[in-house]
Scaffold this motif. Structure first.
Motif, short mmCIF file in Angstrom:
data_model
loop_
_atom_site.label_atom_id
_atom_site.label_comp_id
_atom_site.label_asym_id
_atom_site.label_seq_id
_atom_site.Cartn_x
_atom_site.Cartn_y
_atom_site.Cartn_z
N ARG A 105 0.75 -1.20 0.08
CA ARG A 105 -0.01 0.04 0.02
C ARG A 105 0.77 1.27 0.21
O ARG A 105 0.65 2.23 -0.80
N ALA A 106 1.72 1.65 1.12
CA ALA A 106 2.82 2.61 1.05
C ALA A 106 3.65 2.76 -0.22
O ALA A 106 3.65 3.87 -0.73
N PHE A 107 4.12 1.72 -0.87
CA PHE A 107 4.50 1.79 -2.13
C PHE A 107 3.99 2.39 -3.07
O PHE A 107 4.24 3.36 -3.89
N ALA A 108 2.53 1.80 -3.45
CA ALA A 108 1.74 2.23 -4.29
C ALA A 108 1.48 3.54 -4.20
O ALA A 108 1.17 4.61 -5.35
N LYS A 109 1.01 4.21 -3.11
CA LYS A 109 0.85 5.41 -2.89
C LYS A 109 1.49 6.44 -2.90
O LYS A 109 1.53 7.53 -3.55
N ASP A 110 2.84 6.08 -2.69
CA ASP A 110 4.18 6.91 -2.90
C ASP A 110 4.37 6.91 -4.29
O ASP A 110 4.64 8.11 -4.84
N VAL A 111 4.28 5.85 -5.22
CA VAL A 111 4.29 6.31 -6.78
C VAL A 111 3.37 7.06 -7.28
O VAL A 111 3.47 8.06 -7.95
N LEU A 112 2.08 6.93 -6.64
CA LEU A 112 0.80 7.58 -7.10
C LEU A 112 0.84 9.15 -6.84
O LEU A 112 0.11 10.03 -7.36
N ASN A 113 1.58 9.54 -5.93
CA ASN A 113 1.84 11.00 -5.35
C ASN A 113 2.79 11.55 -6.64
O ASN A 113 2.48 12.71 -6.90
N GLU A 114 3.50 10.79 -7.35
CA GLU A 114 4.37 11.26 -8.55
C GLU A 114 3.65 11.01 -10.11
O GLU A 114 3.70 11.99 -10.72
N ILE A 115 2.75 10.00 -9.90
CA ILE A 115 2.43 9.78 -11.35
C ILE A 115 0.63 9.82 -11.34
O ILE A 115 0.04 9.10 -10.79
N LYS A 116 0.21 10.75 -11.57
CA LYS A 116 -1.25 10.94 -11.49
C LYS A 116 -1.89 11.20 -12.81
O LYS A 116 -3.22 11.17 -12.87
N ASP A 117 -1.14 11.34 -14.16
CA ASP A 117 -1.89 11.61 -15.28
C ASP A 117 -1.61 10.62 -16.30
O ASP A 117 -2.03 10.84 -17.51
N LYS A 118 -1.05 9.51 -15.83
CA LYS A 118 -1.02 8.34 -17.08
C LYS A 118 -1.64 7.18 -16.24
O LYS A 118 -1.41 6.78 -15.00
N PRO A 119 -2.14 6.08 -16.98
CA PRO A 119 -3.10 5.01 -16.28
C PRO A 119 -1.70 4.11 -15.58
O PRO A 119 -0.62 3.98 -16.24
N ILE A 120 -1.96 3.57 -14.54
CA ILE A 120 -1.16 2.62 -13.94
C ILE A 120 -1.78 1.59 -13.38
O ILE A 120 -2.96 1.77 -12.77
N SER A 121 -1.31 0.24 -13.36
CA SER A 121 -1.94 -1.01 -12.87
C SER A 121 -1.34 -1.68 -11.76
O SER A 121 -0.12 -1.73 -11.70
N PHE A 122 -2.20 -1.79 -10.65
CA PHE A 122 -1.74 -2.55 -9.52
C PHE A 122 -2.60 -3.75 -9.41
O PHE A 122 -3.84 -3.86 -9.57
N GLU A 123 -2.01 -4.88 -8.92
CA GLU A 123 -2.73 -6.29 -9.02
C GLU A 123 -2.85 -6.71 -7.49
O GLU A 123 -2.32 -6.51 -6.52
#
Length: 238
Positions: A49-67
């Motif tokens: 969870r922490a990893f994903a949210k950390d990444v999403l703080n930087e990447i907001k405008d391109k689609p990204i998939s988490f499983e």
């Protein structure tokens, strides 16, 4: 071979190392990103969870998939709903089946009908493609991820399968086909040739994009020089 700038197939970076993800994100021709639990584990991540949210703080405008990573359908659903809540650009990867060979079609339909953007993953047969498409909500964005690279690993040409999958997806304009598990740069142009909307590519393959259109005579000379220099550096004698 078509010029890289004229490609219709979107290139997604397939990686889970944060530094690599952010590097890929800055490239204008990278239109999205994908991850999976295996890649995330290899990156040394312990808190998903922490990893994903950390990444999403930087990447907001391109689609990204988490499983999701549960084997239980109820828990898969709970995880999927949480993952979907992390951002409007997030797609939730749902495997086509669990480890007990139980198919996920009922769960896929349930989540899609709740407007969760899904990336249906680990698909390798036309039957799986057909059934996945049949349960997806036609008003909700989704990806059908066919592992063309793994199909090729079995000695089967994935091109006819991918071409047929492109045709099947026409019934759902909100669903896009992903050429997944790419093995070489050529796969990008193969995906383009069959009309596949997206291809996932590792950073190692992306680095080879500079070779597109490169003169083969020059490439041959470079190869010879590499072999010659390595032999000299090794001090080989006969």
């Amino acid at each position: 071979m078509i010029e890289l700038t004229k490609l219709k197939t979107k290139i997604f970076a397939d990686t889970a190392d944060k530094a690599s993800m952010l590097d890929m994100y800055t490239l204008p021709f990278i239109k999205g990103l994908t991850t999976n639990p295996t890649l995330i584990r290899k990156a040394g991540v312990s808190d998903y969870r922490a990893f994903a949210k950390d990444v999403l703080n930087e990447i907001k405008d391109k689609p990204i998939s988490f499983e999701v990573f549960s084997d239980d359908f109820s828990e898969m659903e709970r995880q999927a709903l949480e993952i979907a809540s992390w951002g409007s650009n997030v797609y939730v990867k749902i495997p086509i089946m669990n480890t007990q060979r139980e198919t996920c079609y009922t769960l896929i339909k349930k989540l899609s009908d709740q407007k969760v953007k899904l990336n249906i993953t680990a698909i390798m047969t036309m039957e799986q493609v057909e059934k996945a498409i049949s349960v997806l909500n036609v008003h909700v964005a989704s990806y059908i991820s066919v592992f063309a690279g793994r199909i090729a690993d079995t000695g089967i040409d994935p091109m006819p399968i991918m071409a047929e999958a492109v045709k099947l997806l026409k019934v759902n304009p909100m669903a896009e086909l992903i050429w997944a598990s790419s093995r070489e740069l050529l796969n990008i142009f193969q995906a383009e040739a069959v009309g596949c909307q997206v291809i996932t590519v590792t950073p190692d393959i992306i680095k080879k994009l500079s070779l597109v259109g490169y003169d083969l005579n020059e490439y041959s000379l470079e190869t010879v020089k590499t072999f010659y220099n390595d032999a000299a550096m090794a001090g080989f004698r006969l």
